[in-house]
Each structure stands twice: as C-alpha cells, then as structure tokens.
Design a protein around this motif. Structure first.
Motif, PDB file in Angstrom:
ATOM      1  N   LEU A  65     -28.555 -13.167 132.666  1.00  0.00           N
ATOM      2  CA  LEU A  65     -27.332 -13.884 132.314  1.00  0.00           C
ATOM      3  C   LEU A  65     -26.979 -13.769 130.841  1.00  0.00           C
ATOM      4  O   LEU A  65     -25.808 -13.750 130.468  1.00  0.00           O
ATOM      5  CB  LEU A  65     -27.477 -15.365 132.683  1.00  0.00           C
ATOM      6  N   TYR A  66     -28.015 -13.700 129.994  1.00  0.00           N
ATOM      7  CA  TYR A  66     -27.770 -13.672 128.556  1.00  0.00           C
ATOM      8  C   TYR A  66     -29.023 -13.152 127.859  1.00  0.00           C
ATOM      9  O   TYR A  66     -30.150 -13.403 128.299  1.00  0.00           O
ATOM     10  CB  TYR A  66     -27.427 -15.074 128.034  1.00  0.00           C
ATOM     11  N   THR A 143     -21.369 -21.396 131.621  1.00  0.00           N
ATOM     12  CA  THR A 143     -20.787 -20.095 131.304  1.00  0.00           C
ATOM     13  C   THR A 143     -21.743 -19.333 130.384  1.00  0.00           C
ATOM     14  O   THR A 143     -22.771 -19.873 129.944  1.00  0.00           O
ATOM     15  CB  THR A 143     -19.445 -20.266 130.596  1.00  0.00           C
ATOM     16  N   LYS A 144     -21.398 -18.106 130.078  1.00  0.00           N
ATOM     17  CA  LYS A 144     -22.196 -17.314 129.149  1.00  0.00           C
ATOM     18  C   LYS A 144     -22.263 -18.000 127.788  1.00  0.00           C
ATOM     19  O   LYS A 144     -23.288 -17.970 127.102  1.00  0.00           O
ATOM     20  CB  LYS A 144     -21.606 -15.912 129.011  1.00  0.00           C
ATOM     21  N   GLN A 145     -21.157 -18.652 127.406  1.00  0.00           N
ATOM     22  CA  GLN A 145     -21.112 -19.396 126.150  1.00  0.00           C
ATOM     23  C   GLN A 145     -22.126 -20.538 126.157  1.00  0.00           C
ATOM     24  O   GLN A 145     -22.796 -20.797 125.152  1.00  0.00           O
ATOM     25  CB  GLN A 145     -19.708 -19.939 125.915  1.00  0.00           C
ATOM     26  N   TYR A 147     -24.930 -20.668 127.818  1.00  0.00           N
ATOM     27  CA  TYR A 147     -26.276 -20.103 127.686  1.00  0.00           C
ATOM     28  C   TYR A 147     -26.528 -19.657 126.243  1.00  0.00           C
ATOM     29  O   TYR A 147     -27.638 -19.802 125.725  1.00  0.00           O
ATOM     30  CB  TYR A 147     -26.455 -18.931 128.645  1.00  0.00           C
ATOM     31  N   ALA A 148     -25.510 -19.121 125.598  1.00  0.00           N
ATOM     32  CA  ALA A 148     -25.649 -18.707 124.205  1.00  0.00           C
ATOM     33  C   ALA A 148     -25.952 -19.912 123.315  1.00  0.00           C
ATOM     34  O   ALA A 148     -26.796 -19.853 122.413  1.00  0.00           O
ATOM     35  CB  ALA A 148     -24.378 -18.012 123.734  1.00  0.00           C
TER      36      ALA A 148
END
Length: 247
Positions: A65-66, A143-145, A147-148
C-alpha cells in the motif's frame, strides 16, 4: 503458535533487522494490515508471501500500500474467518540470477560446472496469531495519504526514542567522567605524601585517568552530534507531516 510482537526487532537472514510497527486485522474485509520497518542497507526490491494455517497450501494476495525509507505498509487479503495463524515471508529480489563458474580456468573439462545464486533470498518470516492480533470492526476508509501520515508518525516516534537514549547516554558518561576526575584529584593529593618510587606509580595511574576523561569527552561530543542530527531529522519529518496534511 508463534506470534511476532510489535516493536520487537527480528534478526534478518541477510542484514539488519525487521520490525512490525503496527498490525490490525479487519474481519469485515478479511484482511490484515501491517506496517513493517526494515533496517536494510541493500537497494534490492522486497517481495512478500503470506500463508495462513487454515489453508497452508494457498498463497494469499499481498498488496504493498505504501513504501518510504525502509517502511512498508502491506495488506494481506482473503483471510479465512478463522485463519488461526499467519506466516509472512519477506524476500530480497536481486535484479537477476547470477551464474558462477566453479571450475578452475585451467581445467581440461569439456563441460562447465556452474553454481546458480538464487535471486529470491529469504530475509525473514514474521508470524501473527489471530488470538493475539488487534482487530478493528468496520470497513477501512484509509487512503495512501493516511498511510503516509501513519508512517511519518512512526518515524517521528523512532527518532524521539533515539534522542532520549542519547540523552541518557550523555548523563551516564558525564557521571563517569566526574567520578574519574574525582579519583584523579585524590591521586594527585596522595602524591604529596609519597616517596619517589610511589610517585612514579601514581603518575602512571593519573595518566590513565586523564585518558579516560578524554574518552568520556569524545563520547559525550559524539552523542551530542548525533542528537543534533536527529533534531534536524525530526524537523524534516514535521515539515513532511505538514506537507502531507495539505495534500
């Protein structure tokens, strides 16, 4: 059943360590999300293989995912309702398989004997026991954000922990230096009442104490330099967090 604890560094078969920083099971999606930190120095890509105890012959889907600076957010899908335990293998993927000639170059043999170096090398295996794994109800909306931001927060926590460890090391080394200085002062006072032969032995001991004090000073300076570097790293992570938050 085996269960790799979160924040517990696991030795790697290749180099460094591997740690599960976060792990959550989502029954509604039949999936398991993990944040894995790899202390690796190699640049090769990493691949993953997951198998559950309930169906050991089936390789479960694994989605990356990240990824950022040694951190990997992965999702294992299609878990059975009672998966019991999960074995999660991490592999180092070399760019290509290498073939090495193991015969001497002067050999008269008509056929070459070669040894193949596997490009699919096991780094380590992480284990999850369903009974000991944190579970969250409801479907994910991350979202990917998200996870970041999660990885960034974990990095900040890691940096803060290292800074505290260096602070403790400075305190211990400073205490050791004061004790050594006190012992050296006592030796210097004792010399006043010693004969020449005794003074020579005491001077040798004093020289050793001076060397120890210099080593303490060097260690303290090194720890302070590391702290400064970590403070700069923390500042960069804070800036990165702000940038991620507005995306």
């Amino acid at each position: 059943m085996y269960h790799t604890k979160t924040y517990e560094a696991v030795s790697s078969n290749i180099t460094g360590t591997v740690t599960i920083e976060n792990r959550v099971y989502h029954p509604a999606d039949s999936s398991l999300d993990m944040v894995i930190k790899m202390d690796q120095t190699d640049e090769e890509e990493v691949s993953f293989v997951a198998q559950e105890k309930a169906n050991p012959s089936v390789k479960l889907p694994v989605q990356l995912l990240y990824e950022d600076d040694g951190y990997y957010v992965v999702r294992v899908s299609e878990l059975s309702p009672n998966w019991e335990a999960l074995a999660f293998d991490l592999y180092q993927e070399n760019e290509e398989k290498e073939t090495v000639n193991v015969d001497d170059v002067t050999s008269d043999s008509e056929t070459d004997s070669t040894e193949e170096i596997d490009a699919h090398a096991l780094i380590t295996t992480l284990y999850s026991d369903q009974r000991k794994t944190k579970s969250e109800e409801g479907k994910r909306t991350k979202t990917k954000q998200d996870y970041a931001l999660l990885v960034n927060e974990l990095e900040k926590d890691f940096v803060k922990k290292k800074m505290k460890n260096y602070e403790k090391a400075i305190t211990v080394e400073a205490k050791h230096k004061r004790q050594t200085q006190q012992e050296m002062n006592e030796l210097q006072r004792d010399m006043k009442y010693q004969v020449q032969e005794e003074k020579a032995d005491t001077e040798s001991k004093i020289a050793m104490k001076k060397d120890a004090i210099q080593l303490s000073d060097a260690s303290i300076q090194l720890y302070k330099d590391e702290q400064k570097s970590l403070q700069e790293k923390l500042q960069k992570l804070n800036e990165k967090q702000q940038d991620l938050a507005v995306k």
